[in-house]
Design a protein around this motif. Sequence first.
Motif, mmCIF file in Angstrom:
data_model
loop_
_atom_site.group_PDB
_atom_site.id
_atom_site.type_symbol
_atom_site.label_atom_id
_atom_site.label_comp_id
_atom_site.label_asym_id
_atom_site.label_seq_id
_atom_site.Cartn_x
_atom_site.Cartn_y
_atom_site.Cartn_z
ATOM 1 N N TYR A 193 4.718 3.505 -5.871
ATOM 2 C CA TYR A 193 5.262 3.345 -4.520
ATOM 3 C C TYR A 193 5.425 4.717 -3.879
ATOM 4 C CZ TYR A 193 6.377 -1.287 -6.311
ATOM 5 O OH TYR A 193 6.302 -2.536 -6.877
ATOM 6 N N GLU A 236 -0.818 -1.481 -7.045
ATOM 7 C CA GLU A 236 -0.436 -2.274 -8.203
ATOM 8 C C GLU A 236 -1.661 -2.469 -9.089
ATOM 9 O OE1 GLU A 236 1.469 -5.850 -6.746
ATOM 10 O OE2 GLU A 236 3.034 -4.676 -5.747
ATOM 11 N N LEU A 264 11.494 2.768 -4.579
ATOM 12 C CA LEU A 264 11.670 1.404 -4.095
ATOM 13 C C LEU A 264 12.780 0.750 -4.908
ATOM 14 C CD1 LEU A 264 10.544 -0.717 -2.117
ATOM 15 C CD2 LEU A 264 9.049 -1.483 -3.960
ATOM 16 N N ASP A 270 2.113 -6.234 3.377
ATOM 17 C CA ASP A 270 2.551 -6.052 1.990
ATOM 18 C C ASP A 270 3.476 -7.165 1.517
ATOM 19 O OD1 ASP A 270 4.647 -5.313 3.681
ATOM 20 O OD2 ASP A 270 5.431 -3.853 2.266
ATOM 21 N N HIS A 324 8.270 -11.310 -1.261
ATOM 22 C CA HIS A 324 9.019 -10.092 -0.963
ATOM 23 C C HIS A 324 8.123 -9.079 -0.258
ATOM 24 C CE1 HIS A 324 6.997 -9.285 -4.794
ATOM 25 N NE2 HIS A 324 6.988 -8.009 -4.426
ATOM 26 N N ASP A 325 8.776 -8.109 0.406
ATOM 27 C CA ASP A 325 8.049 -6.999 1.009
ATOM 28 C C ASP A 325 8.260 -5.757 0.143
ATOM 29 O OD1 ASP A 325 10.549 -5.890 1.586
ATOM 30 O OD2 ASP A 325 10.398 -6.218 3.745
ATOM 31 N N HIS A 326 7.859 -4.608 0.650
ATOM 32 C CA HIS A 326 7.993 -3.360 -0.094
ATOM 33 C C HIS A 326 8.708 -2.291 0.737
ATOM 34 C CE1 HIS A 326 4.963 -5.665 -2.198
ATOM 35 N NE2 HIS A 326 5.461 -5.093 -3.272
ATOM 36 N N GLY A 333 2.058 0.981 -1.444
ATOM 37 C CA GLY A 333 2.076 0.767 -2.883
ATOM 38 C C GLY A 333 0.691 0.510 -3.443
ATOM 39 N N VAL A 342 14.411 -4.324 -1.468
ATOM 40 C CA VAL A 342 13.345 -5.011 -0.742
ATOM 41 C C VAL A 342 13.944 -6.187 0.019
ATOM 42 C CG1 VAL A 342 11.553 -4.396 -2.429
ATOM 43 C CG2 VAL A 342 12.765 -6.576 -2.656
ATOM 44 N N HIS A 363 3.011 -0.077 -11.069
ATOM 45 C CA HIS A 363 3.198 -0.001 -9.626
ATOM 46 C C HIS A 363 3.505 1.436 -9.233
ATOM 47 C CE1 HIS A 363 3.850 -4.466 -9.475
ATOM 48 N NE2 HIS A 363 4.033 -4.206 -10.762
#
Length: 195
Positions: free
Chosen positions: A167, A103, A171, A148, A94-96, A101, A174, A165
């Motif tokens: 962001y 983590e 978010l 990302d 997946h992307d963001h 971000g 995604v 996380h």
Amino acid sequence: MTQPALAVRRESFPLLDDVIVLTDIAMASNRPERIVPALVAALQGALANIGTLPSWLLATDADAPVRRELYRSPQFGYQIVAITWATGQGSSVHDHADTWGVEAVLRGQLEVLDYRIADRQGALTELHPADHRPLPAGSVIGLLPPHDLHSCRNAGARATAVTLHIYGTRLDRVTRYTHVEEALYRAEQVRLVSV
């Protein structure tokens, strides 16, 4: 004058208060390429004093990792989320959604596999693994679009993993990449659900 209400979804814990202060300080630079490294460095120091996590943060779901929104900044718009991963659970690639971000692994071990887009073929995207990062507790990584794209999984054999996380914006949607064949994936927009 009253302060705007904070978007805290769960009871707080001491580390969360520290993370909010550190993120507010980092946001002063107003540029993701400065915010992300500043937060990574600040969180690495803060995680040394994490203490015991509250029991509600350790609760898992057998079907999928549990995503909990902990805070949304009324001033800067950033979002703090905790994800609780049962043994063996992971995310798809997946992307963001074009937001930066950070983590951090609060408990357990996370394994992150970064991907790069090699080509687009109609409705399919060719993805190639770019980096494999085992992240033990205390690890912190930064994400800056367009670099990302990744998948994550709890790498622990028996322990629940908890990640924090941050962001740059809320978010809640995604792009998820579902494997079709060989290096080809189908992209689809998905809505993220928090408890």
